[in-house]
Design a protein around this motif. Structure first.
Motif, PDB file in Angstrom:
ATOM      1  N   ILE A  25     -13.475 -10.031   1.682  1.00  0.00           N
ATOM      2  CA  ILE A  25     -13.269  -9.987   0.232  1.00  0.00           C
ATOM      3  C   ILE A  25     -14.608  -9.849  -0.495  1.00  0.00           C
ATOM      4  O   ILE A  25     -14.756  -9.033  -1.402  1.00  0.00           O
ATOM      5  N   ARG A  26     -15.596 -10.637  -0.075  1.00  0.00           N
ATOM      6  CA  ARG A  26     -16.937 -10.535  -0.693  1.00  0.00           C
ATOM      7  C   ARG A  26     -17.499  -9.126  -0.523  1.00  0.00           C
ATOM      8  O   ARG A  26     -18.098  -8.572  -1.449  1.00  0.00           O
ATOM      9  N   SER A  27     -17.304  -8.549   0.657  1.00  0.00           N
ATOM     10  CA  SER A  27     -17.845  -7.206   0.897  1.00  0.00           C
ATOM     11  C   SER A  27     -17.158  -6.179  -0.003  1.00  0.00           C
ATOM     12  O   SER A  27     -17.811  -5.265  -0.505  1.00  0.00           O
ATOM     13  N   MET A  28     -15.863  -6.331  -0.207  1.00  0.00           N
ATOM     14  CA  MET A  28     -15.150  -5.393  -1.077  1.00  0.00           C
ATOM     15  C   MET A  28     -15.610  -5.549  -2.525  1.00  0.00           C
ATOM     16  O   MET A  28     -15.730  -4.560  -3.249  1.00  0.00           O
ATOM     17  N   GLN A  29     -15.877  -6.788  -2.942  1.00  0.00           N
ATOM     18  CA  GLN A  29     -16.395  -7.010  -4.296  1.00  0.00           C
ATOM     19  C   GLN A  29     -17.784  -6.379  -4.433  1.00  0.00           C
ATOM     20  O   GLN A  29     -18.076  -5.714  -5.424  1.00  0.00           O
ATOM     21  N   ALA A  30     -18.624  -6.581  -3.423  1.00  0.00           N
ATOM     22  CA  ALA A  30     -19.985  -6.036  -3.457  1.00  0.00           C
ATOM     23  C   ALA A  30     -19.988  -4.511  -3.381  1.00  0.00           C
ATOM     24  O   ALA A  30     -20.934  -3.865  -3.810  1.00  0.00           O
ATOM     25  N   MET A  31     -18.918  -3.943  -2.857  1.00  0.00           N
ATOM     26  CA  MET A  31     -18.837  -2.496  -2.676  1.00  0.00           C
ATOM     27  C   MET A  31     -18.458  -1.743  -3.959  1.00  0.00           C
ATOM     28  O   MET A  31     -18.552  -0.526  -4.003  1.00  0.00           O
ATOM     29  N   GLN A  32     -18.064  -2.454  -4.990  1.00  0.00           N
ATOM     30  CA  GLN A  32     -17.608  -1.790  -6.219  1.00  0.00           C
ATOM     31  C   GLN A  32     -18.639  -0.807  -6.787  1.00  0.00           C
ATOM     32  O   GLN A  32     -18.272   0.308  -7.152  1.00  0.00           O
ATOM     33  N   PRO A  33     -19.932  -1.155  -6.841  1.00  0.00           N
ATOM     34  CA  PRO A  33     -20.900  -0.156  -7.339  1.00  0.00           C
ATOM     35  C   PRO A  33     -20.934   1.117  -6.485  1.00  0.00           C
ATOM     36  O   PRO A  33     -21.090   2.214  -7.020  1.00  0.00           O
ATOM     37  N   LEU A  34     -20.776   0.973  -5.164  1.00  0.00           N
ATOM     38  CA  LEU A  34     -20.736   2.157  -4.304  1.00  0.00           C
ATOM     39  C   LEU A  34     -19.470   2.967  -4.566  1.00  0.00           C
ATOM     40  O   LEU A  34     -19.498   4.195  -4.540  1.00  0.00           O
ATOM     41  N   GLN A  35     -18.382   2.267  -4.802  1.00  0.00           N
ATOM     42  CA  GLN A  35     -17.121   2.950  -5.127  1.00  0.00           C
ATOM     43  C   GLN A  35     -17.324   3.813  -6.372  1.00  0.00           C
ATOM     44  O   GLN A  35     -16.910   4.967  -6.408  1.00  0.00           O
ATOM     45  N   GLY A  42     -11.419  -5.615   8.592  1.00  0.00           N
ATOM     46  CA  GLY A  42     -10.688  -5.118   7.429  1.00  0.00           C
ATOM     47  C   GLY A  42      -9.296  -4.627   7.787  1.00  0.00           C
ATOM     48  O   GLY A  42      -8.332  -4.869   7.066  1.00  0.00           O
ATOM     49  N   ASP A  43      -9.178  -3.934   8.922  1.00  0.00           N
ATOM     50  CA  ASP A  43      -7.862  -3.475   9.385  1.00  0.00           C
ATOM     51  C   ASP A  43      -6.911  -4.660   9.554  1.00  0.00           C
ATOM     52  O   ASP A  43      -5.758  -4.617   9.138  1.00  0.00           O
ATOM     53  N   LYS A  44      -7.420  -5.724  10.180  1.00  0.00           N
ATOM     54  CA  LYS A  44      -6.583  -6.912  10.425  1.00  0.00           C
ATOM     55  C   LYS A  44      -6.208  -7.604   9.113  1.00  0.00           C
ATOM     56  O   LYS A  44      -5.072  -8.062   8.955  1.00  0.00           O
ATOM     57  N   VAL A  45      -7.165  -7.686   8.194  1.00  0.00           N
ATOM     58  CA  VAL A  45      -6.892  -8.322   6.896  1.00  0.00           C
ATOM     59  C   VAL A  45      -5.833  -7.535   6.141  1.00  0.00           C
ATOM     60  O   VAL A  45      -4.860  -8.105   5.637  1.00  0.00           O
ATOM     61  N   VAL A  46      -6.005  -6.220   6.064  1.00  0.00           N
ATOM     62  CA  VAL A  46      -5.054  -5.378   5.325  1.00  0.00           C
ATOM     63  C   VAL A  46      -3.681  -5.428   5.973  1.00  0.00           C
ATOM     64  O   VAL A  46      -2.656  -5.527   5.289  1.00  0.00           O
ATOM     65  N   VAL A  63      -4.945 -15.131   6.112  1.00  0.00           N
ATOM     66  CA  VAL A  63      -4.979 -14.330   4.884  1.00  0.00           C
ATOM     67  C   VAL A  63      -4.210 -14.999   3.739  1.00  0.00           C
ATOM     68  O   VAL A  63      -4.602 -14.876   2.570  1.00  0.00           O
ATOM     69  N   ARG A  64      -3.151 -15.713   4.049  1.00  0.00           N
ATOM     70  CA  ARG A  64      -2.245 -16.265   3.020  1.00  0.00           C
ATOM     71  C   ARG A  64      -2.968 -16.973   1.865  1.00  0.00           C
ATOM     72  O   ARG A  64      -2.670 -16.697   0.704  1.00  0.00           O
ATOM     73  N   PRO A  65      -3.952 -17.862   2.116  1.00  0.00           N
ATOM     74  CA  PRO A  65      -4.605 -18.560   0.985  1.00  0.00           C
ATOM     75  C   PRO A  65      -5.409 -17.635   0.066  1.00  0.00           C
ATOM     76  O   PRO A  65      -5.789 -18.028  -1.034  1.00  0.00           O
ATOM     77  N   TYR A  66      -5.673 -16.418   0.509  1.00  0.00           N
ATOM     78  CA  TYR A  66      -6.545 -15.513  -0.233  1.00  0.00           C
ATOM     79  C   TYR A  66      -5.802 -14.310  -0.809  1.00  0.00           C
ATOM     80  O   TYR A  66      -6.427 -13.328  -1.210  1.00  0.00           O
ATOM     81  N   LEU A  67      -4.478 -14.391  -0.862  1.00  0.00           N
ATOM     82  CA  LEU A  67      -3.689 -13.246  -1.330  1.00  0.00           C
ATOM     83  C   LEU A  67      -4.088 -12.793  -2.727  1.00  0.00           C
ATOM     84  O   LEU A  67      -4.249 -11.595  -2.965  1.00  0.00           O
ATOM     85  N   ASP A  68      -4.223 -13.727  -3.650  1.00  0.00           N
ATOM     86  CA  ASP A  68      -4.556 -13.347  -5.032  1.00  0.00           C
ATOM     87  C   ASP A  68      -5.928 -12.672  -5.105  1.00  0.00           C
ATOM     88  O   ASP A  68      -6.086 -11.657  -5.783  1.00  0.00           O
ATOM     89  N   GLN A  69      -6.906 -13.236  -4.402  1.00  0.00           N
ATOM     90  CA  GLN A  69      -8.248 -12.637  -4.401  1.00  0.00           C
ATOM     91  C   GLN A  69      -8.218 -11.249  -3.763  1.00  0.00           C
ATOM     92  O   GLN A  69      -8.858 -10.314  -4.250  1.00  0.00           O
ATOM     93  N   LEU A  70      -7.456 -11.137  -2.686  1.00  0.00           N
ATOM     94  CA  LEU A  70      -7.363  -9.860  -1.988  1.00  0.00           C
ATOM     95  C   LEU A  70      -6.693  -8.803  -2.861  1.00  0.00           C
ATOM     96  O   LEU A  70      -7.168  -7.678  -2.968  1.00  0.00           O
ATOM     97  N   LYS A  71      -5.608  -9.187  -3.531  1.00  0.00           N
ATOM     98  CA  LYS A  71      -4.924  -8.250  -4.439  1.00  0.00           C
ATOM     99  C   LYS A  71      -5.877  -7.792  -5.531  1.00  0.00           C
ATOM    100  O   LYS A  71      -5.947  -6.615  -5.855  1.00  0.00           O
TER     101      LYS A  71
END
Length: 194
Positions: free
Chosen positions: A41-51, A110-114, A179-187
């Motif tokens: 999740i942190r990596s996806m947040q940090a990736m936003q500028p690259l996106q 990431g594959d496993k998380v998704v 993953v369950r406790p982090y659903l909202d953050q992941l969404k």
């Protein structure tokens, strides 16, 4: 000849059984931990500028992606398609900063998380979705206004949906639990990626 064929089949069966025994611990022994999910999740947040920086590249990648999507390898397939582009090196640097050993390690997690996220989202809705897909398929097949080519295209899309459901259903319970406790953050982070 029958004796030779029988021996060949027995040997093939033995080799395949051994391969499965050797490979299965590698495939299934590494369950997700909560720290894996948090790091992803942190990596996806940090990736936003690259996106934002490479939006045109990511859009072109989506357009060029095969119609036959493997929902169990979304992140790995995306990274594979990105190889050779400057974004690849920047993503790899970023994920290493987030504690991943390399970009392939990040994509695998990431594959496993998704997949686990997808399984949790689909879980309760699965019977209803399956019934709706079956009804839609029957409607397509019985529609006299659609050409055979249009029906084939619709069948392929429905098959993709069914494949997604099967992928979700195959997520290990341990991964769904992580993953369950982090659903909202992941969404939230995945919505910003879309």
């Amino acid at each position: 000849m029958t004796h030779t064929t029988s021996n060949y089949r027995r040997l093939t069966t033995t080799v395949l059984a051994l391969a499965c025994l050797l490979l299965s611990p590698l495939s299934f022994s590494q369950s997700l931990s909560e720290s894996d999910v948090q790091a992803f999740i942190r990596s996806m947040q940090a990736m936003q500028p690259l996106q934002d920086k490479y939006q045109d590249v990511f859009d072109a990648e989506e357009d060029d992606a095969d119609d036959d999507i493997d929902f169990s390898r979304l992140m790995s397939d995306g990274i594979r398609r990105m190889k050779g582009h400057p974004a690849y090196n920047e993503v790899e640097s970023l994920v290493k900063q987030q504690g991943f050993s390399d970009i392939e390690n990040w994509a695998s997690i990431g594959d496993k998380v998704v997949q686990a996220w997808f399984a949790l989202e689909m879980g309760a809705q699965s019977p209803q979705i399956q019934a709706e897909m079956n009804a839609a398929m029957a409607e397509i097949e019985n529609n006299p206004n659609m050409s055979e080519a249009q029906k084939a295209q619709m069948r392929a899309m429905m098959q993709q949906g069914m494949s997604a459901m099967a992928t979700g259903a195959s997520a290990p319970e341990a991964n769904k639990k992580a993953v369950r406790p982090y659903l909202d953050q992941l969404k939230a982070v995945m919505d910003t990626e879309e």
